[in-house]
Design a protein around this motif. Structure first.
Motif, PDB file in Angstrom:
ATOM      1  N   GLY A 107       2.302   8.606  -0.912  1.00 16.87           N
ATOM      2  CA  GLY A 107       2.507   7.363  -0.181  1.00 16.87           C
ATOM      3  C   GLY A 107       3.166   6.267  -0.983  1.00 16.87           C
ATOM      4  N   VAL A 108       3.929   6.624  -2.035  1.00 19.25           N
ATOM      5  CA  VAL A 108       4.579   5.629  -2.885  1.00 19.25           C
ATOM      6  C   VAL A 108       5.911   5.211  -2.274  1.00 19.25           C
ATOM      7  N   GLU A 109       6.149   3.926  -2.285  1.00 17.60           N
ATOM      8  CA  GLU A 109       7.415   3.371  -1.827  1.00 17.60           C
ATOM      9  C   GLU A 109       7.827   2.288  -2.819  1.00 17.60           C
ATOM     10  N   GLU A 110       9.097   2.234  -3.122  1.00 13.70           N
ATOM     11  CA  GLU A 110       9.628   1.172  -3.983  1.00 13.70           C
ATOM     12  C   GLU A 110      10.351   0.170  -3.105  1.00 13.70           C
ATOM     13  N   LYS A 111      10.173  -1.109  -3.441  1.00 14.37           N
ATOM     14  CA  LYS A 111      10.820  -2.149  -2.653  1.00 14.37           C
ATOM     15  C   LYS A 111      11.217  -3.296  -3.582  1.00 14.37           C
ATOM     16  N   LYS A 112      12.478  -3.706  -3.486  1.00 15.51           N
ATOM     17  CA  LYS A 112      12.915  -4.867  -4.258  1.00 15.51           C
ATOM     18  C   LYS A 112      12.336  -6.109  -3.617  1.00 15.51           C
ATOM     19  N   MET A 113      11.612  -6.878  -4.422  1.00 14.00           N
ATOM     20  CA  MET A 113      10.960  -8.093  -3.934  1.00 14.00           C
ATOM     21  C   MET A 113      10.965  -9.151  -5.030  1.00 14.00           C
ATOM     22  N   PHE A 114      11.245 -10.374  -4.647  1.00 12.69           N
ATOM     23  CA  PHE A 114      11.169 -11.515  -5.565  1.00 12.69           C
ATOM     24  C   PHE A 114      11.982 -11.292  -6.836  1.00 12.69           C
ATOM     25  N   GLY A 115      13.089 -10.582  -6.745  1.00 13.89           N
ATOM     26  CA  GLY A 115      13.933 -10.323  -7.904  1.00 13.89           C
ATOM     27  C   GLY A 115      13.438  -9.190  -8.778  1.00 13.89           C
ATOM     28  N   GLY A 116      12.297  -8.608  -8.447  1.00  8.55           N
ATOM     29  CA  GLY A 116      11.731  -7.503  -9.217  1.00  8.55           C
ATOM     30  C   GLY A 116      11.666  -6.248  -8.362  1.00  8.55           C
ATOM     31  N   LEU A 117      10.905  -5.277  -8.819  1.00 10.49           N
ATOM     32  CA  LEU A 117      10.754  -4.019  -8.100  1.00 10.49           C
ATOM     33  C   LEU A 117       9.267  -3.735  -7.924  1.00 10.49           C
ATOM     34  N   ALA A 118       8.840  -3.724  -6.660  1.00  9.08           N
ATOM     35  CA  ALA A 118       7.431  -3.483  -6.343  1.00  9.08           C
ATOM     36  C   ALA A 118       7.212  -2.017  -6.019  1.00  9.08           C
ATOM     37  N   PHE A 119       6.036  -1.522  -6.383  1.00  5.70           N
ATOM     38  CA  PHE A 119       5.618  -0.162  -6.070  1.00  5.70           C
ATOM     39  C   PHE A 119       4.451  -0.273  -5.102  1.00  5.70           C
ATOM     40  N   LEU A 120       4.660   0.233  -3.892  1.00  4.68           N
ATOM     41  CA  LEU A 120       3.654   0.159  -2.839  1.00  4.68           C
ATOM     42  C   LEU A 120       3.000   1.527  -2.666  1.00  4.68           C
ATOM     43  N   ILE A 121       1.726   1.502  -2.375  1.00  4.86           N
ATOM     44  CA  ILE A 121       0.966   2.704  -2.068  1.00  4.86           C
ATOM     45  C   ILE A 121       0.469   2.537  -0.632  1.00  4.86           C
ATOM     46  N   ASN A 122       0.919   3.418   0.252  1.00  7.34           N
ATOM     47  CA  ASN A 122       0.546   3.331   1.673  1.00  7.34           C
ATOM     48  C   ASN A 122       0.790   1.935   2.250  1.00  7.34           C
ATOM     49  N   GLY A 123       1.878   1.305   1.791  1.00  8.04           N
ATOM     50  CA  GLY A 123       2.267  -0.003   2.296  1.00  8.04           C
ATOM     51  C   GLY A 123       1.651  -1.183   1.580  1.00  8.04           C
ATOM     52  N   ASN A 124       0.757  -0.950   0.615  1.00  5.79           N
ATOM     53  CA  ASN A 124       0.103  -2.022  -0.141  1.00  5.79           C
ATOM     54  C   ASN A 124       0.693  -2.110  -1.546  1.00  5.79           C
ATOM     55  N   MET A 125       1.058  -3.324  -1.948  1.00 10.48           N
ATOM     56  CA  MET A 125       1.594  -3.491  -3.298  1.00 10.48           C
ATOM     57  C   MET A 125       0.531  -3.139  -4.329  1.00 10.48           C
ATOM     58  N   SER A 126       0.962  -2.424  -5.368  1.00 11.19           N
ATOM     59  CA  SER A 126       0.041  -2.045  -6.440  1.00 11.19           C
ATOM     60  C   SER A 126       0.447  -2.712  -7.753  1.00 11.19           C
ATOM     61  N   VAL A 127       1.674  -2.503  -8.156  1.00 11.20           N
ATOM     62  CA  VAL A 127       2.240  -3.137  -9.346  1.00 11.20           C
ATOM     63  C   VAL A 127       3.683  -3.489  -9.029  1.00 11.20           C
ATOM     64  N   ALA A 128       4.239  -4.389  -9.823  1.00  4.10           N
ATOM     65  CA  ALA A 128       5.644  -4.743  -9.681  1.00  4.10           C
ATOM     66  C   ALA A 128       6.218  -5.035 -11.050  1.00  4.10           C
ATOM     67  N   VAL A 129       7.419  -4.557 -11.278  1.00  2.40           N
ATOM     68  CA  VAL A 129       8.142  -4.895 -12.497  1.00  2.40           C
ATOM     69  C   VAL A 129       8.794  -6.242 -12.213  1.00  2.40           C
TER      70      VAL A 129
END
Length: 110
Positions: free
Chosen positions: A20-42
């Motif tokens: 269920g991992v998804e990567e999404k560019k957010m706030f100028g960084g890169l977020a890693f979502l698990i089942n649609g919930n943010m977990s960590v972001a670079v």
């Protein structure tokens, strides 16, 4: 400033077996979502943003290289900023990624 692509690759490697991992560019960084919930972001400001249980935020702030995440001038409980010096090695990075992933997995899917 762009996010650290090497750090993003290291996070990808650590979560490669998660479902269920998804990567999404957010706030100028890169977020890693698990089942649609943010977990960590670079972060585009360097280092890693980590999602933790809001009631555990204070206990992590005593650690080196950790501060509260500030969004729109306000502290965001349940989120930490771990500076680049705190995630240089896999030994440093892995526990933070695990914390963020475990917390995101504890939330209902979006």
């Amino acid at each position: 400033m762009a996010y650290d692509s090497d750090l993003a690759d290291r996070v990808r490697e650590l979560i490669a077996t998660e479902r269920g991992v998804e990567e999404k560019k957010m706030f100028g960084g890169l977020a890693f979502l698990i089942n649609g919930n943010m977990s960590v972001a670079v972060s585009s400001k360097g280092g890693l943003l980590v999602r933790v249980a809001p009631d555990e935020t204070e206990s992590f702030l005593a650690r080196a290289h950790v501060e509260p995440m500030i969004m729109a001038g306000r502290e965001t409980r349940g989120w930490l900023r771990v500076h680049a010096d705190g995630v240089k090695t896999t030994r440093q990075l892995s526990p933070w990624v695990t914390r963020g992933v475990d917390y995101a997995k504890s939330l209902p899917p979006k």
